[in-house]
Write a protein that holds these residues in place. Structure first.
Motif, PDB file in Angstrom:
ATOM      1  N   SER A   1       0.814  -1.208   0.000  1.00  0.00           N
ATOM      2  CA  SER A   1       0.000   0.000   0.000  1.00  0.00           C
ATOM      3  C   SER A   1       0.853   1.266   0.000  1.00  0.00           C
ATOM      4  CB  SER A   1      -0.933   0.009   1.217  1.00  0.00           C
ATOM      5  OG  SER A   1      -0.199   0.147   2.426  1.00  0.00           O
TER       6      SER A   1
ATOM      7  N   ASN B   1       2.882   4.440  -3.917  1.00  0.00           N
ATOM      8  CA  ASN B   1       1.486   4.076  -4.156  1.00  0.00           C
ATOM      9  C   ASN B   1       0.636   4.978  -3.270  1.00  0.00           C
ATOM     10  OD1 ASN B   1      -0.833   2.802  -4.944  1.00  0.00           O
ATOM     11  ND2 ASN B   1      -0.473   0.920  -3.792  1.00  0.00           N
TER      12      ASN B   1
ATOM     13  N   TYR C   1      -2.267   7.477  -1.451  1.00  0.00           N
ATOM     14  CA  TYR C   1      -3.618   7.292  -0.917  1.00  0.00           C
ATOM     15  C   TYR C   1      -4.662   7.568  -1.992  1.00  0.00           C
ATOM     16  CZ  TYR C   1      -7.937   8.515   1.507  1.00  0.00           C
ATOM     17  OH  TYR C   1      -9.243   8.597   1.899  1.00  0.00           O
ATOM     18  N   ASN C   2      -5.647   6.713  -2.055  1.00  0.00           N
ATOM     19  CA  ASN C   2      -6.801   6.920  -2.916  1.00  0.00           C
ATOM     20  C   ASN C   2      -8.004   6.312  -2.204  1.00  0.00           C
ATOM     21  OD1 ASN C   2      -8.850   6.062  -5.099  1.00  0.00           O
ATOM     22  ND2 ASN C   2      -7.462   7.406  -6.252  1.00  0.00           N
TER      23      ASN C   2
ATOM     24  N   ALA D   1     -10.714   5.231  -3.164  1.00  0.00           N
ATOM     25  CA  ALA D   1     -11.359   4.094  -3.814  1.00  0.00           C
ATOM     26  C   ALA D   1     -10.434   2.902  -3.977  1.00  0.00           C
ATOM     27  CB  ALA D   1     -11.904   4.520  -5.186  1.00  0.00           C
ATOM     28  N   THR D   2      -9.176   3.157  -4.377  1.00  0.00           N
ATOM     29  CA  THR D   2      -8.267   2.060  -4.727  1.00  0.00           C
ATOM     30  C   THR D   2      -7.200   1.766  -3.683  1.00  0.00           C
ATOM     31  OG1 THR D   2      -6.801   3.567  -5.942  1.00  0.00           O
ATOM     32  CG2 THR D   2      -8.609   2.526  -7.185  1.00  0.00           C
ATOM     33  N   ASN D   3      -6.863   2.725  -2.829  1.00  0.00           N
ATOM     34  CA  ASN D   3      -5.814   2.490  -1.844  1.00  0.00           C
ATOM     35  C   ASN D   3      -6.110   3.217  -0.532  1.00  0.00           C
ATOM     36  OD1 ASN D   3      -3.383   1.497  -0.807  1.00  0.00           O
ATOM     37  ND2 ASN D   3      -2.183   3.204  -1.597  1.00  0.00           N
TER      38      ASN D   3
END
Length: 403
Positions: A114, A151, A153-154, A156-158
């Motif tokens: 992550s 990678n 922060y998101n 929706a995905t992360n």
């Protein structure tokens, strides 16, 4: 400014390092030199390899023990480095006989998908603090660059990543090393180091990652033989340095994100930063200059929380634009600067004396890297904190030194 410009800025600094090395500072007027038919710089080259097993300091709840802990406090880095050092027959080589600088690249992993496995590209400088014996010395080294491959922060995905909000982040490192000269061309190093990764408040989240650990390495030096077709100092001539006053003028800009901490609300969009520093300093010797700085800055995000206009139809907080007086500040800071070939590192601590609103109140701290293009003109890459712990903004600009 998008955070990818950190990487573009680093590439510019690396290019300038090569340009400065080729166009090496000329001798001072007080020096007696023998000009010939070439001005090819005389430098020594070296390559190095390092491993850095580090501990990630638990500065965020993802790293602290408990139900919110989501990653191990382990970090590993592998580094490959190239450096050059001005030889003893050059003016800079005589002023700084134990200093070398160069570029490095590293692969890093936090053992957590992550977060990502960032690759860092950076410039660095190494110099001696003390000679402990004929073969053993105590050195320091700093690294400054950009790390990419995160990678971020998101929602929706992360959503697991609550620390890093950018694909590209600044990388800063400081080492204290024991250097053992095994032979004429080989040396081993070992010591402790501290690293920091963040995006300079250009995106959110920006909790930052801090590591500390043991750094081990090996270096091989290639000696470039002196050329008869080069400027050479007369034998016995020593480089002269006269203490004097100088004045640095810096103009900078950046962008930043703003969060209303009390409500945990991220204000949409980016906000502009612009500033000018006027910094008279006394040059005590070849390594140190210090003085006071008049610091003026306009921050488009300052004091927004005190100018709420209510909610729109989507339930988002809207703001009135604060007055210029609420977003402009003038402060005075004490400055000290470490001077080395190509680079200078400037440290400052100050207090705003002309301001309005709580966001501009109190102490601020500055650390800046100056990369010299000529003797007087340089790139300025800085970072500002508030009250020793609150990230404020980057300071990306140019500077000129008078006298």
């Amino acid at each position: 400014m998008k955070n990818r410009y950190l990487f573009h800025l680093l590439l510019s600094i690396i290019w300038l390092m090569g340009h400065t090395a080729r166009a090496q500072y000329t001798a001072q007027p007080t020096e007696t030199i023998q000009p010939t038919d070439s001005i090819r710089p005389i430098v020594n080259h070296r390559i190095g390899f390092e491993v850095r097993p580090d501990y990630v300091l638990p500065t965020h709840r993802m790293l602290k023990s408990g139900e919110h802990k989501k990653m191990e406090n382990k970090f590993y880095g592998i580094h490959l480095k190239y450096a050059f050092q001005y030889a003893a027959d050059t003016y800079l080589g005589r002023l700084y006989p134990n200093t070398y600088q160069g570029i490095g690249i590293s692969y890093n992993t936090f053992l957590n998908s992550s977060i990502g496995n960032p690759i860092a590209l950076y410039v660095f400088q190494n110099s001696r603090i003390a000679q402990l014996s004929r073969r053993l010395s105590l050195n320091y080294e700093w690294n400054f660059g950009a790390s990419f491959g995160w990678n971020p922060y998101n929602v929706a995905t992360n959503p697991e990543n609550e620390i890093v909000g950018s694909k590209i982040n600044a990388y800063i490192n400081l080492d204290f090393l024991l250097a053992w000269q095994v032979s004429e061309f080989w040396s081993l190093t070992g010591g402790i180091g501290f690293s920091h990764f963040s995006n300079g408040n250009t995106n959110y989240p920006n909790a930052g990652l801090n590591t500390a650990g043991i750094h081990l390495g090996a270096k091989h030096r290639f000696t470039t033989s002196l050329s008869r077709n080069a400027y050479r100092f007369n034998k016995g001539a020593e480089p002269l340095f006269a203490p004097h006053f100088s004045c640095d003028v810096v103009a900078y800009g950046a962008t930043r994100k703003q969060v209303i901490v009390e409500e945990g609300y991220l204000i949409p969009g980016y906000f502009g930063i612009a500033g000018i520093n006027i910094n008279p300093m006394y040059n005590f010797n070849r390594y140190l200059r210090a003085g006071i700085s008049l610091d003026s800055q306009y921050d488009e995000s300052a004091n927004l929380k005190d100018n709420k206009a209510g909610l729109n139809e989507q339930g988002e907080i809207r703001f009135y634009r604060p007055s210029f007086r609420e977003q402009f500040s003038v402060g005075l800071s004490l400055r000290a600067e470490l001077v080395m070939p190509i680079f200078s590192i400037n440290f400052g601590i100050g207090h705003n004396v002309l301001y309005r609103g709580s966001d501009l109140k109190g102490l601020y701290q500055i650390v800046a890297l100056k990369t010299h293009i000529t003797r007087d003109f340089y790139l300025h890459t800085g970072y500002q904190l508030s009250k020793f712990h609150t990230p404020k903004n980057l300071m990306l600009g140019i500077g000129y030194r008078f006298h």
